[in-house]
Write a protein that holds these residues in place. Structure first.
Motif, PDB file in Angstrom:
ATOM      1  N   ILE A  58       0.167   6.313  -7.771  1.00 25.66           N
ATOM      2  CA  ILE A  58       0.528   3.991  -7.698  1.00 25.66           C
ATOM      3  C   ILE A  58       0.974   3.628  -6.402  1.00 25.66           C
ATOM      4  CG2 ILE A  58       1.627   2.273  -9.282  1.00 25.66           C
ATOM      5  CD1 ILE A  58      -0.200   4.063 -10.426  1.00 25.66           C
ATOM      6  N   THR A  59       0.518   2.099  -5.798  1.00 26.47           N
ATOM      7  CA  THR A  59       0.451   1.799  -4.502  1.00 26.47           C
ATOM      8  C   THR A  59       1.037   0.233  -4.655  1.00 26.47           C
ATOM      9  OG1 THR A  59      -1.425   1.250  -4.141  1.00 26.47           O
ATOM     10  CG2 THR A  59      -0.930   3.108  -3.504  1.00 26.47           C
ATOM     11  N   SER A  60       2.240  -0.132  -3.757  1.00 24.99           N
ATOM     12  CA  SER A  60       2.556  -1.322  -4.255  1.00 24.99           C
ATOM     13  C   SER A  60       1.222  -2.974  -3.631  1.00 24.99           C
ATOM     14  CB  SER A  60       3.343  -1.422  -3.267  1.00 24.99           C
ATOM     15  OG  SER A  60       4.390  -2.752  -3.660  1.00 24.99           O
TER      16      SER A  60
ATOM     17  N   GLY B 156       0.823  -1.340   0.052  1.00 24.09           N
ATOM     18  CA  GLY B 156      -0.036   0.305  -0.426  1.00 24.09           C
ATOM     19  C   GLY B 156       0.646   1.145  -0.079  1.00 24.09           C
ATOM     20  N   GLY B 157       2.310   1.588   0.206  1.00 26.14           N
ATOM     21  CA  GLY B 157       2.789   2.402  -0.241  1.00 26.14           C
ATOM     22  C   GLY B 157       3.148   2.668  -1.139  1.00 26.14           C
ATOM     23  N   GLN B 158       3.288   3.765  -1.342  1.00 30.79           N
ATOM     24  CA  GLN B 158       3.509   4.702  -2.593  1.00 30.79           C
ATOM     25  C   GLN B 158       5.009   4.387  -3.476  1.00 30.79           C
ATOM     26  OE1 GLN B 158       3.082   8.894  -2.292  1.00 30.79           O
ATOM     27  NE2 GLN B 158       0.556   8.985  -1.621  1.00 30.79           N
ATOM     28  N   ILE B 159       4.698   4.361  -4.551  1.00 28.84           N
ATOM     29  CA  ILE B 159       5.293   3.665  -5.464  1.00 28.84           C
ATOM     30  C   ILE B 159       6.007   4.929  -6.707  1.00 28.84           C
ATOM     31  CG2 ILE B 159       6.247   1.831  -7.177  1.00 28.84           C
ATOM     32  CD1 ILE B 159       5.377   0.638  -6.149  1.00 28.84           C
ATOM     33  N   ALA B 160       4.501   5.244  -6.977  1.00 27.58           N
ATOM     34  CA  ALA B 160       4.527   6.513  -8.342  1.00 27.58           C
ATOM     35  C   ALA B 160       3.053   7.827  -7.859  1.00 27.58           C
ATOM     36  CB  ALA B 160       5.332   6.297  -9.772  1.00 27.58           C
ATOM     37  N   LEU B 161       3.758   8.501  -8.543  1.00 25.37           N
ATOM     38  CA  LEU B 161       2.573   9.820  -9.155  1.00 25.37           C
ATOM     39  C   LEU B 161       2.067   9.173 -10.575  1.00 25.37           C
ATOM     40  CD1 LEU B 161       3.030  12.476  -6.302  1.00 25.37           C
ATOM     41  CD2 LEU B 161       1.544  10.712  -5.800  1.00 25.37           C
ATOM     42  N   ILE B 162       0.755   9.829 -11.283  1.00 26.61           N
ATOM     43  CA  ILE B 162       0.789   9.650 -12.429  1.00 26.61           C
ATOM     44  C   ILE B 162       0.530  11.666 -12.534  1.00 26.61           C
ATOM     45  CG2 ILE B 162      -0.983   9.013 -14.067  1.00 26.61           C
ATOM     46  CD1 ILE B 162       1.423   7.110 -12.875  1.00 26.61           C
TER      47      ILE B 162
END
Length: 422
Positions: A202-204, A82-88
């Motif tokens: 985008i989350t893990s 649920g951790g943040q990976i990226a921003l679109i």
């Protein structure tokens, strides 16, 4: 009278002969080459076997349809579920605004650090050197055309200049830094308020280790397949060209344990046993050795397949897939000597039936006190260029070659027991 003259001539002749003999011996000893020695010491050599290899991991690919992507994690960085990976982002302007925000945050952090450390006692000459070094580094980056770290280098130079002003008693330096922080914080607040174009986060999907490298092998081979993997299948995978999957943002490696499937072009490899741990040396993008456990060993058709596993160095190897590796299956230990120190003695021996044969023995001469002493050895390794690894023939003998012994290099005309040092 004649007898006296004859006796004198004989005496003079004997004296002349003695003088000539003395000078002959003196000259012979004077031109005797100096003794050249070195110290023998303990040494070990890793003997590697080259293999083609494929790294195998539990991996989940993360896909996205967004065009303007801002990845928040570094390669190999750990992430929770649920951790943040990226921003679109919805537009290029929004993406650029986000990048500007990141730069401003880094600048403010650097300036605050400069403010907090500026009043500490600092070596002025050392700061001068760091300022000059930073200036040279920036010039080198500009000259080479590599601007990837130019912003960080310029920020570091500014911090060094402020700290230098402190060290020279510039009382306005603190006020200048505080004003800069205030101005940049206002700019940062304004940008954050305007950044309303982030359309998706985008989350893990699972906890693990993030990698931005997606090569298409993620679905072709997984750890669950390794117990039944054949040599033919591995050989095909090692030579397979796989297209990168479309719209892939990255992946998460979900298990700390990863595997190395290797194929060796030998029917067998001495020293390889299932359950033992071996050091593996990689060829590209990772320098160093990784200890891995041998899980499975298959030998057929003049080839050997070995499957290794480990739960270390995952973050360092996420970019690796198809590799050429060295498997360190053997380690030879001995006493290292220069090649010119080793002597070969050849003897003719006769057996009980009267047959003669030649037998070679190997050894070195060491200096013991003032004499040369012969130490018989066996060669356990040769590097073909400069040295041998040897071991005493009799490890229990009181007189044997040991690490730390002084070994003679110029052994021509040296014999056992010969006085070589006065």
């Amino acid at each position: 009278m004649k007898e006296s003259t004859l006796v004198n001539k004989v005496i003079i002749g004997v004296i002349c002969a003695a003088v000539i003999l003395y000078f002959a011996v003196y000259l012979a000893l004077g031109f005797k080459p100096d003794l050249v020695t070195t110290t023998a010491y303990s040494y070990s050599v890793d003997i590697g076997t080259e293999a083609s290899a494929l790294l195998v991991r539990d991996e989940q690919v993360i896909s996205t349809t967004g065009q303007y992507v801002d990845i928040l994690l570094d390669e190999g960085e750990k992430v929770s579920k649920g951790g943040q990976i990226a921003l679109i982002h919805a537009s290029q302007d929004s993406l650029e605004t986000r990048q500007t925000i990141q730069s401003l945050e880094a600048e403010i952090q650097q300036l605050e650090y400069s403010l907090s450390t500026g009043t500490q006692a600092t070596n002025s000459s050392k700061l001068d050197e760091e300022v000059i070094s930073s200036m040279v580094a920036i010039r080198s980056l500009a000259a080479s055309g590599d601007l990837s770290t130019l912003e960080d280098s310029a920020l570091h130079l500014r911090t060094m200049v402020f700290q230098r002003d402190y060290s020279y008693g510039n009382t306005e330096a603190a006020t200048q830094i505080k004003q800069l922080i205030s101005d940049k914080q206002k700019q940062l607040d304004s940008l954050n308020a305007s950044l309303s174009q982030v359309s998706q986060t985008i989350t893990s999907p699972a906890s693990g280790c993030f990698s931005g490298e997606v090569d298409g092998f993620e679905s072709l081979i997984t750890p669950s397949m390794l117990s039944s993997l054949t040599m033919q299948q591995l050989n095909e995978l090692l030579h397979k060209e796989v297209a990168d999957p479309p719209a892939a943002l990255g992946k998460v490696v979900t298990n700390n344990t990863w595997y190395l499937a290797t194929l060796i072009d030998q029917p067998s490899v001495e020293g390889l046993l299932e359950g033992k741990t071996y050091k593996i040396s990689f060829s590209d993008d990772y320098y160093g050795m990784i200890s891995m456990n041998l899980e499975r060993l298959v030998m057929e058709n003049d080839q050997t397949m070995a499957i290794f596993s480990t739960n270390t160095n995952l973050s360092d190897t996420t970019l690796l897939r198809q590799q050429t590796v060295d498997i360190i299956a053997q380690q030879v230990e001995g006493i290292r000597i220069p090649r010119q120190a080793l002597r070969v003695n050849t003897e003719t021996v006769t057996d009980d039936q009267g047959n003669q044969s030649q037998v070679n023995s190997y050894g070195v001469y060491t200096v013991v006190g003032t004499q040369a002493e012969w130490q018989e050895v066996k060669v356990v390794y040769s590097d073909d260029d400069s040295f041998y690894l040897v071991q005493p023939v009799d490890e229990t003998a009181s007189s044997r070659l040991r690490a730390g012994d002084e070994v003679i290099l110029n052994t021509t005309n040296i014999t056992d027991g010969m006085v070589v040092r006065s």
